[in-house]
Write a protein that holds these residues in place. Structure first.
Motif, mmCIF file in Angstrom:
data_model
loop_
_atom_site.group_PDB
_atom_site.id
_atom_site.type_symbol
_atom_site.label_atom_id
_atom_site.label_comp_id
_atom_site.label_asym_id
_atom_site.label_seq_id
_atom_site.Cartn_x
_atom_site.Cartn_y
_atom_site.Cartn_z
ATOM 1 N N ARG A 139 0.824 -1.215 0.000
ATOM 2 C CA ARG A 139 0.000 0.000 0.000
ATOM 3 C C ARG A 139 0.857 1.265 0.000
ATOM 4 N NH1 ARG A 139 -3.172 3.175 3.824
ATOM 5 N NH2 ARG A 139 -5.004 3.981 2.709
ATOM 6 N N SER B 297 -0.898 -5.831 -10.401
ATOM 7 C CA SER B 297 -1.770 -6.704 -9.619
ATOM 8 C C SER B 297 -1.771 -6.177 -8.183
ATOM 9 C CB SER B 297 -1.266 -8.149 -9.628
ATOM 10 O OG SER B 297 -1.352 -8.701 -10.928
ATOM 11 N N TRP B 298 -2.853 -6.357 -7.498
ATOM 12 C CA TRP B 298 -2.968 -5.789 -6.160
ATOM 13 C C TRP B 298 -2.933 -6.879 -5.101
ATOM 14 C CZ3 TRP B 298 -2.055 -0.898 -6.657
ATOM 15 C CH2 TRP B 298 -2.468 -0.226 -7.818
ATOM 16 N N ARG C 2 -4.059 -8.590 -1.782
ATOM 17 C CA ARG C 2 -5.348 -8.615 -1.092
ATOM 18 C C ARG C 2 -5.227 -9.400 0.213
ATOM 19 N NH1 ARG C 2 -8.845 -4.915 -3.479
ATOM 20 N NH2 ARG C 2 -8.803 -5.113 -5.767
ATOM 21 N N ARG C 3 -6.266 -9.306 1.018
ATOM 22 C CA ARG C 3 -6.236 -10.004 2.300
ATOM 23 C C ARG C 3 -6.107 -11.507 2.110
ATOM 24 N NH1 ARG C 3 -12.524 -9.424 4.435
ATOM 25 N NH2 ARG C 3 -13.501 -10.548 2.691
ATOM 26 N N GLU C 4 -6.670 -12.032 1.000
ATOM 27 C CA GLU C 4 -6.566 -13.468 0.743
ATOM 28 C C GLU C 4 -5.128 -13.918 0.567
ATOM 29 O OE1 GLU C 4 -10.692 -12.252 -0.352
ATOM 30 O OE2 GLU C 4 -8.682 -11.446 -0.767
ATOM 31 N N ASP C 5 -4.277 -13.047 0.050
ATOM 32 C CA ASP C 5 -2.868 -13.399 -0.154
ATOM 33 C C ASP C 5 -2.158 -13.578 1.186
ATOM 34 O OD1 ASP C 5 -3.250 -13.116 -2.940
ATOM 35 O OD2 ASP C 5 -2.996 -10.947 -2.746
ATOM 36 N N ARG D 90 -4.695 -16.794 -7.412
ATOM 37 C CA ARG D 90 -3.806 -15.711 -6.989
ATOM 38 C C ARG D 90 -2.374 -16.205 -6.804
ATOM 39 N NH1 ARG D 90 -6.402 -11.288 -6.259
ATOM 40 N NH2 ARG D 90 -4.732 -10.335 -5.029
ATOM 41 N N GLN E 31 0.214 -13.429 -6.804
ATOM 42 C CA GLN E 31 0.038 -12.360 -5.827
ATOM 43 C C GLN E 31 0.447 -12.775 -4.418
ATOM 44 O OE1 GLN E 31 -2.365 -13.189 -8.127
ATOM 45 N NE2 GLN E 31 -3.597 -11.411 -8.709
#
Length: 514
Positions: free
Chosen positions: A394, A419-420, A422-425, A451, A454
């Motif tokens: 971020r 690519s961003w 995310r919390r799942e990563d 993902r 990511q």
């Protein structure tokens, strides 16, 4: 280290017969600016329908060396066209020029739209020709550089290209291609380090090689675990190559950890079914970082500093190989449970990134920006195709770092996609037991894992300690992971494809453009 030297002239009339032996016209051939050549091409089109559709060599008595090479780009006005059309056309034309016996071609652009997306068309033409003419290090050493790379001079008819800057970029790309494209013995870890020493000799870049096994085991425990089975073979022992450059008045510091796995067998999770072929190119990330630093060395900018650590390691399989389920304490102090030994690149980079994180956090370097660069996942190649995948934290996003890299990639023909994280990563690598702090990977192929390119960024952020430097911390640090698994070689052919040197041009365009 030879590559075609560049001369830029304002018009074709400035080029003497001694300076050139072929003329390459790149662009829209339906409306050639030079009336004489326009009439000739129009006449030739009456008897050869290929003209304007593919790259062709024609004989023309007034062209340099009597060689006229037509290199059409095709349409340049479609929504999806970009400067790579010029790169590709020059790439094909340079091969034909060389094979026809030309050693001093002239490149002239024609009919290129005056749009922002083509503002670096002249650079793209030169770099496209150089990419085509490049031959691998091993071939040059075996056959002879003069024989395999006879073209030593390119003249470009242009209005804005800085020849010195363009050649500095190509010098860096050549280093990156040499390091990435060599077979595992020619570029074993210590030979990788020796090439770097030679590439930066007599430059402002300081080269330090850490190759003491005990020191590496203490300071780079994850990297050393990957290398464990290689240590009994002296020539395969690992090392960390550190490159440092400091401008006179640096306003920012670029800090890189580069994956330099000189051969990846998969380790105990052995690559089978023919998937090991091409794994000598798994050092492409470290190679690209060294290439970018070479461009820095050539240009000697005052306003940046660069610190890079390159982990040159062989992921061998043997009695002492590390295995899945091991828990290894990283340099950062994080306890890493190994999920799959073929997910080794992130382990190699994590310790180096941790060292860089410590330096960045203690205020030693001005405005640090941290990067990892790696041929990391099949998922990046599947998801992004021939584009470099950028996965920022971020803090980097708030500083517009990935956005600026994306823009530079578009402008200079070395494109990337964002690519961003995310919390799942972060959840994916979360510990399953109190015995460890995080999991390195799952035990399936990244290409079939949701993902898959990511979540390694999340692993790298946590395992290196960077996750403790988020935006709400006392010392937030910007970090971008760059996965070049899809962009690192031509055509995605990791065994035989020529290395592209991505993302050297993108980085140079973003940070070094004068």
């Amino acid at each position: 280290m030879a590559f075609p030297k560049l001369t830029v002239v304002k018009s074709l009339s400035e080029v003497s017969a001694e300076q050139a032996d072929a003329l390459i016209l790149v662009g829209n051939l339906a409306a050639i600016d030079d009336e004489h050549y326009a009439e000739y091409v129009m006449s030739a089109r009456q008897t050869d329908a290929r003209i304007g559709k593919q790259v062709l060599l024609l004989q023309h008595v007034q062209a340099p060396g009597h060689r006229l090479i037509l290199a059409p780009t095709g349409p340049l006005n479609r929504d999806y066209d970009d400067v790579r059309e010029i790169f590709d056309a020059a790439h094909k034309a340079a091969t034909i020029a060389r094979d026809a016996g030309a050693i001093k071609p002239v490149i002239m652009l024609n009919g290129i739209p005056a749009e922002a997306r083509y503002q670096e068309a002249e650079l793209a033409a030169y770099l496209g020709a150089c990419q085509s003419l490049y031959q691998g290090l091993e071939a040059r050493e075996a056959v002879g550089e003069d024989i395999l790379e006879p073209v030593q001079q390119i003249t470009l008819v242009g209005q804005q290209l800085d020849a010195e800057w363009a050649m500095a970029v190509e010098a860096g790309k050549r280093v990156a291609r040499d390091l990435a494209g060599t077979e595992p013995e020619r570029m074993a870890p210590l030979k990788f380090a020796e090439y770097c020493r030679q590439a930066f000799a007599h430059t402002a870049v300081k080269v330090t090689v850490k190759d003491d096994v005990q020191q590496l085991q203490h300071e780079y425990p994850l990297l050393s675990a990957v290398a464990r089975a290689s240590i009994p073979v002296a020539r395969h022992r690992p090392c960390v190559v550190r490159l440092e450059y400091q401008g006179a008045n640096p306003q920012r510091t670029l800090m890189f950890a580069g994956k330099g796995v000189v051969y990846d067998t998969g380790g105990a999770d052995l690559k089978t079914g023919g998937h090991m072929a091409g794994m000598s190119r798994d050092k492409g990330g470290a190679a690209a970082v060294a290439g970018f630093v070479k461009t820095v060395a050539e240009l000697q900018p005052d306003d940046i500093a660069v610190v890079a650590e390159l982990g040159a390691v062989r992921n061998s399989v043997g009695a002492d190989a590390f295995v899945a389920d091991e828990i290894i304490t990283a340099h950062s102090g994080k306890r890493v449970r190994i999920g799959n030994t073929d997910a080794e690149g992130r382990l190699v980079m994590a310790d180096m990134l941790s060292h860089l994180r410590e330096e960045a956090a203690d205020g030693k370097w001005q405005q640090p920006e941290l990067f990892t660069v790696a041929t990391l996942t099949g998922h990046a190649a599947l998801a992004k195709g021939p584009y470099t995948a950028l996965v920022p934290n971020r803090q980097a996003s708030l500083a517009d770092i990935p956005q600026a890299l994306f823009a530079a990639g578009e402008r200079y023909g070395d494109p990337a996609e964002i690519s961003w994280a995310r919390r799942e990563d972060y959840q994916f690598v979360a510990p399953r037991t109190p015995a460890d702090d995080l999991l390195s990977s799952n035990n399936g192929p990244s290409a079939t894992t949701a993902r898959g390119h990511q979540f390694p960024m999340a692993f790298l952020a946590i395992s290196s300690g960077l996750a403790e430097h988020e935006t709400d911390s006392a010392t937030p640090l910007a970090y971008v992971h760059m996965d070049i698994a899809g962009s690192g070689v031509e055509g995605g052919d990791w065994q035989h494809g020529k290395p592209t040197a991505a993302p050297v041009t993108c980085l140079a365009g973003r940070y070094l453009r004068r």
